[in-house]
Structure formats: C-alpha cells, structure tokens
Design a protein around this motif. Sequence first.
Motif, PDB file in Angstrom:
ATOM      1  N   SER A 199       1.147  -1.236   0.042  1.00 17.26           N
ATOM      2  CA  SER A 199      -0.271   0.345   0.698  1.00 17.26           C
ATOM      3  C   SER A 199       0.986   1.326   0.228  1.00 17.26           C
ATOM      4  O   SER A 199       1.762   1.139   0.176  1.00 17.26           O
ATOM      5  CB  SER A 199      -0.803   0.365   1.483  1.00 17.26           C
ATOM      6  N   GLY A 200       0.448   2.021  -0.231  1.00 14.65           N
ATOM      7  CA  GLY A 200       1.199   3.263  -0.338  1.00 14.65           C
ATOM      8  C   GLY A 200      -0.053   4.724  -0.143  1.00 14.65           C
ATOM      9  O   GLY A 200      -0.833   4.747  -0.368  1.00 14.65           O
ATOM     10  N   VAL A 201       1.140   5.710   0.147  1.00 16.19           N
ATOM     11  CA  VAL A 201       0.307   7.322   1.221  1.00 16.19           C
ATOM     12  C   VAL A 201       0.682   8.410  -0.332  1.00 16.19           C
ATOM     13  O   VAL A 201       1.816   8.415   0.108  1.00 16.19           O
ATOM     14  CB  VAL A 201       0.275   7.298   1.926  1.00 16.19           C
ATOM     15  N   GLN A 202       0.263   8.917  -0.406  1.00 16.92           N
ATOM     16  CA  GLN A 202       0.635   9.816  -0.958  1.00 16.92           C
ATOM     17  C   GLN A 202       1.897  10.976   0.398  1.00 16.92           C
ATOM     18  O   GLN A 202       0.744  11.614   0.959  1.00 16.92           O
ATOM     19  CB  GLN A 202      -0.359  10.802  -1.962  1.00 16.92           C
ATOM     20  N   PRO A 203       2.672  11.519  -0.105  1.00 18.34           N
ATOM     21  CA  PRO A 203       3.370  12.635   0.161  1.00 18.34           C
ATOM     22  C   PRO A 203       2.542  14.267   0.376  1.00 18.34           C
ATOM     23  O   PRO A 203       3.019  14.960  -0.244  1.00 18.34           O
ATOM     24  CB  PRO A 203       4.486  12.892   0.239  1.00 18.34           C
ATOM     25  N   THR A 204       1.571  14.384   0.753  1.00 17.35           N
ATOM     26  CA  THR A 204       0.639  15.447   0.456  1.00 17.35           C
ATOM     27  C   THR A 204       0.393  16.702   1.552  1.00 17.35           C
ATOM     28  O   THR A 204       0.529  17.872   1.654  1.00 17.35           O
ATOM     29  CB  THR A 204      -0.839  15.326   0.436  1.00 17.35           C
ATOM     30  N   GLY A 205       0.932  16.636   2.336  1.00 19.69           N
ATOM     31  CA  GLY A 205       1.648  17.247   3.632  1.00 19.69           C
ATOM     32  C   GLY A 205       0.322  17.346   4.457  1.00 19.69           C
ATOM     33  O   GLY A 205      -0.904  16.818   3.927  1.00 19.69           O
ATOM     34  N   ASN A 206      -0.161  17.404   5.961  1.00 15.72           N
ATOM     35  CA  ASN A 206      -0.804  17.941   7.078  1.00 15.72           C
ATOM     36  C   ASN A 206      -1.815  17.035   6.775  1.00 15.72           C
ATOM     37  O   ASN A 206      -2.722  16.361   5.927  1.00 15.72           O
ATOM     38  CB  ASN A 206      -1.634  19.315   6.297  1.00 15.72           C
ATOM     39  N   THR A 245       1.388  14.533 -10.264  1.00 12.19           N
ATOM     40  CA  THR A 245       0.505  14.246 -11.224  1.00 12.19           C
ATOM     41  C   THR A 245      -0.280  15.348 -11.686  1.00 12.19           C
ATOM     42  O   THR A 245      -1.035  16.160 -12.580  1.00 12.19           O
ATOM     43  CB  THR A 245      -0.594  12.651 -11.420  1.00 12.19           C
ATOM     44  N   ALA A 246      -0.618  15.826 -10.276  1.00 11.84           N
ATOM     45  CA  ALA A 246      -1.716  16.733 -10.549  1.00 11.84           C
ATOM     46  C   ALA A 246      -0.749  18.261  -9.982  1.00 11.84           C
ATOM     47  O   ALA A 246      -0.950  19.196 -10.707  1.00 11.84           O
ATOM     48  CB  ALA A 246      -2.397  16.741  -8.910  1.00 11.84           C
ATOM     49  N   THR A 247       0.181  18.895  -9.509  1.00 13.13           N
ATOM     50  CA  THR A 247       0.666  19.894  -9.247  1.00 13.13           C
ATOM     51  C   THR A 247       1.981  19.625  -9.078  1.00 13.13           C
ATOM     52  O   THR A 247       2.906  18.349  -8.907  1.00 13.13           O
ATOM     53  CB  THR A 247       0.639  20.045  -7.485  1.00 13.13           C
ATOM     54  N   LEU A 248       2.924  19.532 -10.393  1.00 10.64           N
ATOM     55  CA  LEU A 248       4.061  19.830 -10.697  1.00 10.64           C
ATOM     56  C   LEU A 248       5.309  20.143  -9.355  1.00 10.64           C
ATOM     57  O   LEU A 248       5.982  19.151  -8.879  1.00 10.64           O
ATOM     58  CB  LEU A 248       4.363  20.076 -12.104  1.00 10.64           C
ATOM     59  N   VAL A 249       5.214  21.736  -9.130  1.00 13.79           N
ATOM     60  CA  VAL A 249       6.060  22.133  -9.123  1.00 13.79           C
ATOM     61  C   VAL A 249       5.419  21.680  -7.453  1.00 13.79           C
ATOM     62  O   VAL A 249       5.032  22.672  -6.990  1.00 13.79           O
ATOM     63  CB  VAL A 249       6.874  23.468  -9.447  1.00 13.79           C
ATOM     64  N   GLN A 250       6.810  21.226  -6.545  1.00 12.79           N
ATOM     65  CA  GLN A 250       6.242  21.175  -4.941  1.00 12.79           C
ATOM     66  C   GLN A 250       7.401  21.699  -4.238  1.00 12.79           C
ATOM     67  O   GLN A 250       8.830  20.302  -4.044  1.00 12.79           O
ATOM     68  CB  GLN A 250       5.579  19.781  -4.227  1.00 12.79           C
ATOM     69  N   PRO A 251       7.958  22.978  -4.108  1.00 10.80           N
ATOM     70  CA  PRO A 251       9.004  22.730  -3.021  1.00 10.80           C
ATOM     71  C   PRO A 251       8.985  22.187  -2.110  1.00 10.80           C
ATOM     72  O   PRO A 251      10.592  21.835  -1.549  1.00 10.80           O
ATOM     73  CB  PRO A 251       9.167  24.433  -2.641  1.00 10.80           C
ATOM     74  N   ASP A 252       7.891  21.776  -1.496  1.00  7.83           N
ATOM     75  CA  ASP A 252       8.135  21.337  -0.067  1.00  7.83           C
ATOM     76  C   ASP A 252       7.857  19.711   0.117  1.00  7.83           C
ATOM     77  O   ASP A 252       7.612  18.810   1.208  1.00  7.83           O
ATOM     78  CB  ASP A 252       6.604  21.725   0.793  1.00  7.83           C
ATOM     79  N   GLN A 287       7.372  16.801   2.908  1.00  5.47           N
ATOM     80  CA  GLN A 287       6.303  16.291   3.155  1.00  5.47           C
ATOM     81  C   GLN A 287       6.249  14.441   2.951  1.00  5.47           C
ATOM     82  O   GLN A 287       5.537  13.407   3.403  1.00  5.47           O
ATOM     83  CB  GLN A 287       5.408  16.680   1.432  1.00  5.47           C
ATOM     84  N   ILE A 288       7.582  14.328   1.986  1.00  5.59           N
ATOM     85  CA  ILE A 288       7.937  12.736   1.949  1.00  5.59           C
ATOM     86  C   ILE A 288       8.371  12.099   3.352  1.00  5.59           C
ATOM     87  O   ILE A 288       7.657  11.570   4.127  1.00  5.59           O
ATOM     88  CB  ILE A 288       9.245  12.512   0.667  1.00  5.59           C
TER      89      ILE A 288
END
Length: 353
Positions: free
Chosen positions: A15-22, A55-62, A66-67
């Motif tokens: 299983s996996g979890v996306q590193p989306t923060g918060n 896939t939805a937001t390419l540029v993510q400085p943080d 989040q990972i």
Amino acid sequence: MTDAAIKPFKPLVFSGVQPTGNLHLGNYLGAIVNFVALQKSHDCIYCVVDMHAITATLVQPDLPAQIREVTAAFIAAGIDPVKQIVFNQSRVSAHAELAWVFNCVARLGWLNRMTQFKDKAGKDRENASTGLYAYPNLMAADILVYKATHVPVGEDQKQHLELTRDIAQKFNNDFGPRIAELGLGRGEAGGFFPAPEPLIQPQAARIMSLRDGTKKMSKSDPSEYSRLNLTDDADTIAQKLRKAKTDADAIPSEAKGLEGRPEAENLVGIFAGLAGKPVTAVLQDFGGSQFSAFKQALTDLAVERLAPVGGEMKRLVADPGYIDGVLRAGAERAAAIAAPIMDEVKDIVGFIR
C-alpha cells in the motif's frame, strides 16, 4: 512448466500514501491504523508514493518535507521499518519501468471510466497532465512489481484495484505462451502476475469534516477547524472538537437513529475508529447522552490516541538523517524484490537485457 510445478503466489501486502502534507485524522483512521494492524499477520511493503504526488501539481518545493512527514507518521503510528519495508517510490526505478509496459497493456476505454480522473481534472480536462490520466497504470505497477497479493483500499480506490486486476489478467493472457515457455507461471492459472485482492477496512474508513458531515475531511479545506491534524497538540484537539458541528438531539442508542444526522454519525464514527470498537458498541455506551458529554469523552480519547503519535512525528521530522536512512534501507530491500521481477517482465515482453 507442468501444472504440478506451478507454485502459488506468496501472500504480500502493498500500500502507498501520497506525500500531500498536513496528515490528518482521516489519513490515520482510514489507512495508517490499518497498516499497523496488518503487519501483525502479513509481510508488508509500505510506500510513500512521491511519483504520484506530482501528477496534479508538478512543482512542489516542500515535497521532500512532505515525504519525510508521511514516513514519520508511519513509524510514529507503530509501523516497524525493520520488520516491514518502508521507502519512497521514486527510489525504485522498476515502478516507472513497469508503468510504461502497463501503459501499453491498459486500454484507453479502461482509463476513460476512472472516476477519480474525472473528479480531479474537473472541467479543465484538456489541461490535466497525462500523468494524472495514466495514474492508475502506475498504481498497478506499484502493486504488481512486487507481485503483491493483497492491497488495503478505501472506497475511492476500489475501482483502481479492479483496473490493476484487469491489467494483470490481460498481461497474463497476451503473453501466456511466452510465460509458459520461460517457466515463469504461478498461481492456479499459471499466470505471471497475481490478481491482488482488496483488504477492506471494516470501520472508520471514511472520516468527514468536523464542520460539515457531508464532506470528506481534507487538508484542502480552508478551515483548520474542519480536521484534526496528526501534529495537533492536546489543547488544539480539544478546541477543535468543542467547536465540531453537531445537532440538538441526544446520542441515539441504535444506528438507525443516526440516519439523516451526518455530523452526529461522523463524531460517533470517529470515536469508534479511535476506540477500535463497532459503532453499535459506542451507541450502547453513550445512547441518550448529550453531545456536550460525548464530546468531552471523545476529546479525552483523541488526545490519548493522537497526542503521542503527533509528538513522535515531530521528534522524527526533526531528525531528517534518520528518516532518510529508513527510506534508503527500505528502497534497497524493495529493489531487491522488484528488480528480478522486472527482469522477468523484460524477458517475457522480448526486451534484450
């Protein structure tokens, strides 16, 4: 290969979890608690799916932070990174390699039926990335590159797992003679890939907003009072639950009394998830009580369960070297499983290596 020589697939959970923060209570009760429980009975691979995150937001400085936060949440909640495998997806190149093969296996009609793409792309589908469109093929590769046999899923991922099973079956059918010729078949039908089975969490799989019981708890909600973040301290948890929306009626004694009362149903469901009890047991304990008393009991329980997790997460995040070491070691172990499977895929397809 004769039927007598065909061996079953070894049980394995992925299983996996996306590193989306918060990370919030919904992530915790909807996924992470189940991950912790599964490691008691299964060999597990838990992945921070950072390739999906772009896939939805390419540029993510943080993104690096989040990972590390998701990894910290895994460990703080009780996942053992020594006994199980914890890593971030982009470290194991076999995920991307197999995803490309699956891009050629999956049919456009299958992807066109994926409701999550329609929801995430919205009305501006022409401007959505091809990565978002082909997301389910990468998800299938995540699972099948380890020949995982079981996947814990929520309601919103069941369709993607069905697609994974379809991709596995089509690959097995299309390359059946070649699989048999190379002696690479497994399972009852002698296929190369298993058809992974869903592990549906029995309760608390869907946690709703504290401000609106008809909406899923989400980090994107502008109101901080809509969610309990895993890093909230005891005072913040108490304040948010005091302000949680309810109705004027008392807690019912039976589940049918929650019908048409989304906020009441949500808070009772949260209590059940945190306590590890069925909703019926919570209603038996609190039936007839007013929400003022119930909220205090819920606050005590939430602080007891979440505050230690949040505190440990903060401690782990403050030590990025340790987290990066966990991810590095996990990726090495994951690659050791995935690489030979990917080599066999290349042999089956006909690539020269």
